[in-house]
Design an enzyme around this catalytic site. Structure first.
Site, PDB file in Angstrom:
ATOM      1  N   SER A  62      -1.008   4.232 -12.428  1.00  0.00           N
ATOM      2  CA  SER A  62      -0.321   4.461 -10.564  1.00  0.00           C
ATOM      3  C   SER A  62       1.208   5.050 -10.982  1.00  0.00           C
ATOM      4  O   SER A  62       2.009   5.551  -9.435  1.00  0.00           O
ATOM      5  CB  SER A  62      -0.083   3.477  -9.637  1.00  0.00           C
ATOM      6  OG  SER A  62      -1.678   2.879  -8.932  1.00  0.00           O
ATOM      7  N   LYS A  65       1.392   8.180  -8.730  1.00  0.00           N
ATOM      8  CA  LYS A  65       1.697   8.628  -7.414  1.00  0.00           C
ATOM      9  C   LYS A  65       2.802   8.954  -6.968  1.00  0.00           C
ATOM     10  O   LYS A  65       2.986   9.389  -5.785  1.00  0.00           O
ATOM     11  CB  LYS A  65       0.999   6.645  -6.178  1.00  0.00           C
ATOM     12  CG  LYS A  65      -0.056   6.080  -7.067  1.00  0.00           C
ATOM     13  CD  LYS A  65      -0.195   4.997  -6.384  1.00  0.00           C
ATOM     14  CE  LYS A  65      -1.580   4.493  -6.899  1.00  0.00           C
ATOM     15  NZ  LYS A  65      -2.129   2.647  -6.537  1.00  0.00           N
ATOM     16  N   TYR A 189      -8.677  11.444  -7.966  1.00  0.00           N
ATOM     17  CA  TYR A 189      -8.090   9.884  -7.817  1.00  0.00           C
ATOM     18  C   TYR A 189      -7.719   9.379  -8.816  1.00  0.00           C
ATOM     19  O   TYR A 189      -6.534   9.051  -9.588  1.00  0.00           O
ATOM     20  CB  TYR A 189      -8.374   9.263  -6.190  1.00  0.00           C
ATOM     21  CG  TYR A 189      -7.531   7.740  -6.821  1.00  0.00           C
ATOM     22  CD1 TYR A 189      -5.887   7.628  -6.658  1.00  0.00           C
ATOM     23  CD2 TYR A 189      -7.989   6.827  -7.388  1.00  0.00           C
ATOM     24  CE1 TYR A 189      -4.929   6.538  -7.247  1.00  0.00           C
ATOM     25  CE2 TYR A 189      -6.856   5.604  -7.019  1.00  0.00           C
ATOM     26  CZ  TYR A 189      -5.878   5.057  -7.221  1.00  0.00           C
ATOM     27  OH  TYR A 189      -5.573   3.957  -7.103  1.00  0.00           O
ATOM     28  N   TYR A 241       4.061  -3.095  -5.227  1.00  0.00           N
ATOM     29  CA  TYR A 241       3.290  -3.448  -4.669  1.00  0.00           C
ATOM     30  C   TYR A 241       3.665  -4.451  -4.366  1.00  0.00           C
ATOM     31  O   TYR A 241       4.979  -4.872  -4.046  1.00  0.00           O
ATOM     32  CB  TYR A 241       2.380  -4.343  -5.922  1.00  0.00           C
ATOM     33  CG  TYR A 241       1.473  -2.519  -6.391  1.00  0.00           C
ATOM     34  CD1 TYR A 241       0.933  -1.418  -5.563  1.00  0.00           C
ATOM     35  CD2 TYR A 241       1.836  -3.016  -7.779  1.00  0.00           C
ATOM     36  CE1 TYR A 241      -0.063  -0.693  -6.082  1.00  0.00           C
ATOM     37  CE2 TYR A 241       0.964  -1.878  -8.208  1.00  0.00           C
ATOM     38  CZ  TYR A 241       0.245  -0.078  -7.536  1.00  0.00           C
ATOM     39  OH  TYR A 241      -0.357   0.576  -8.543  1.00  0.00           O
ATOM     40  N   VAL A 259      -1.056   0.022 -14.008  1.00  0.00           N
ATOM     41  CA  VAL A 259      -1.538  -0.629 -14.732  1.00  0.00           C
ATOM     42  C   VAL A 259      -1.871  -0.537 -16.131  1.00  0.00           C
ATOM     43  O   VAL A 259      -2.627  -1.639 -16.905  1.00  0.00           O
ATOM     44  CB  VAL A 259      -2.802  -1.367 -14.021  1.00  0.00           C
ATOM     45  CG1 VAL A 259      -2.988  -2.048 -12.855  1.00  0.00           C
ATOM     46  CG2 VAL A 259      -3.919  -0.134 -13.596  1.00  0.00           C
TER      47      VAL A 259
HETATM   48  N1  GLU Z   1      -6.401   3.422 -11.495  1.00  0.00           N
HETATM   49  C1  GLU Z   1      -6.053   2.105 -11.054  1.00  0.00           C
HETATM   50  C2  GLU Z   1      -6.592   1.695  -9.910  1.00  0.00           C
HETATM   51  O1  GLU Z   1      -7.167   2.366  -9.043  1.00  0.00           O
HETATM   52  C3  GLU Z   1      -4.690   2.115 -10.637  1.00  0.00           C
HETATM   53  C4  GLU Z   1      -3.649   0.792  -9.821  1.00  0.00           C
HETATM   54  C5  GLU Z   1      -2.749   0.474 -10.535  1.00  0.00           C
HETATM   55  O2  GLU Z   1      -1.952   1.342 -11.623  1.00  0.00           O
HETATM   56  O3  GLU Z   1      -1.432  -0.274  -9.948  1.00  0.00           O
HETATM   57  O4  GLU Z   1      -7.316   0.649  -9.049  1.00  0.00           O
END
Ligand code: GLU
Length: 307
Positions: A62, A65, A189, A241, A259
């Site tokens: 993430s 992003k 994505y 988050y 993650v």
């Molecule tokens: N590719 C992961 C998902 O979409 C990213 C989540 C993350 O890194 O927090 O579940």
């Protein structure tokens, strides 16, 4: 001085026994060795200080992003905010709950639903491959490193286990909030999430957010100063988050976690910090990464809330 600080932190992290839990909902990530820890700091003069496993590649997940948000703001300007909001969600990264109350418009670009909406917005009718190339070129350019690439195994693993993200996307599409085909958006994505980078590369990639949108080391103007400031504020409010408030309290710098166990953190005017340790805390943010950043800000005094 900085090198000594990083060496001390890496030494301290090496003996930690509670290292969190490696993400296993993406099977390809479940194999990563949790004993690893890396940290790197890039400063605007182009210096990179590093310790531990700072040159080992990991899945940025993430953290990507932040890069697609930057591409989105460059391409669409404030029009981007018709696709996605800019409020913290207080919910887990893959939550669907607020989407129903808010007519399929995701709260912010740093949760999964929001990042999926950003991908849809930047596609503009183009083929997934073209958009993936654009994202990779962007990451290579901000890091000043053409060796960076996708980890196709991770991307394929995520595509195979896409049910939750596909649900988010279909839900948004049912409200008319996505223009393109869900699987095409998800393909992009998952590729952006699969980008493999080291702490050293990631710290360099964050430099444009340290100096008002300009990478001082390369002279490249990545984004307008006003937008750079806003990306940092979104990272502060939404980058972890439902752990964003705690991260702001403990670390006090804009940051974005993934993650894969990485965290990119920006100390405006001072440096870009990348940490990585694959074990996560219960809200999905790197356990030792967060701890290491707490130590770093204590030792350097870096904070956006004090001088
Ligand atoms: N590719 C992961 C998902 O979409 C990213 C989540 C993350 O890194 O927090 O579940």
């Amino acid at each position: 001085m900085m090198q000594q600080i990083l060496d001390d932190i890496a030494e301290q992290m090496a003996i930690e026994t509670k290292r969190g839990k490696v993400a296993d909902y993406i099977p390809q990530l479940a194999h990563v060795d949790p004993s690893q820890f890396g940290i790197a700091v890039a400063t605007p003069d182009g210096q990179v200080y590093a310790a531990g496993d700072a040159s080992t590649l990991f899945s940025i997940q993430s953290i990507s992003k932040v890069f697609t948000l930057t591409i989105g703001l460059n391409k669409l300007g404030s029009e981007l905010w018709t696709h996605v909001g800019r409020e913290p969600s207080g919910d887990p990264f893959n939550s669907i709950t607020i989407l129903e109350y808010e007519a399929g418009r995701p709260r912010n670009p740093l949760i999964n639903a929001g990042a999926i909406a950003v991908v849809d917005a930047i596609m503009m009718g183009r083929q997934p491959k073209t958009v993936m190339t654009e994202i990779l070129q962007f990451v290579r350019s901000v890091s000043d490193d053409d060796s960076i690439g996708f980890d196709h195994k991770v991307a394929a693993s995520e595509m195979q286990h896409r049910d939750r993200n596909a649900a988010l996307a279909h839900f948004m599409k049912s409200f008319g909030n996505l223009e393109h085909e869900v699987d095409e958006i998800l393909d992009i994505y998952f590729h952006q999430c699969s980008v493999a980078m080291s702490c050293e590369q990631l710290a360099r990639a964050g430099l444009f957010l340290v100096s008002n949108g300009i990478n001082q080391a390369t002279g490249v103007k990545v984004i307008k100063p006003q937008q750079s400031r806003r990306i940092n504020s979104l990272m502060m409010m939404c980058g972890h988050y439902d752990g964003s408030g705690e991260f702001a309290y403990q670390v006090g710098l804009p940051g974005k976690s993934g993650v894969g166990g990485g965290i990119l953190t920006i100390a405006p005017g001072k440096g870009s910090i990348a940490v990585w340790s694959p074990g996560l805390n219960p809200v999905g943010n790197s356990k030792l990464g967060t701890k290491a950043l707490q130590l770093l800000v204590e030792k350097t005094g870096w904070s956006v809330f004090a001088n």
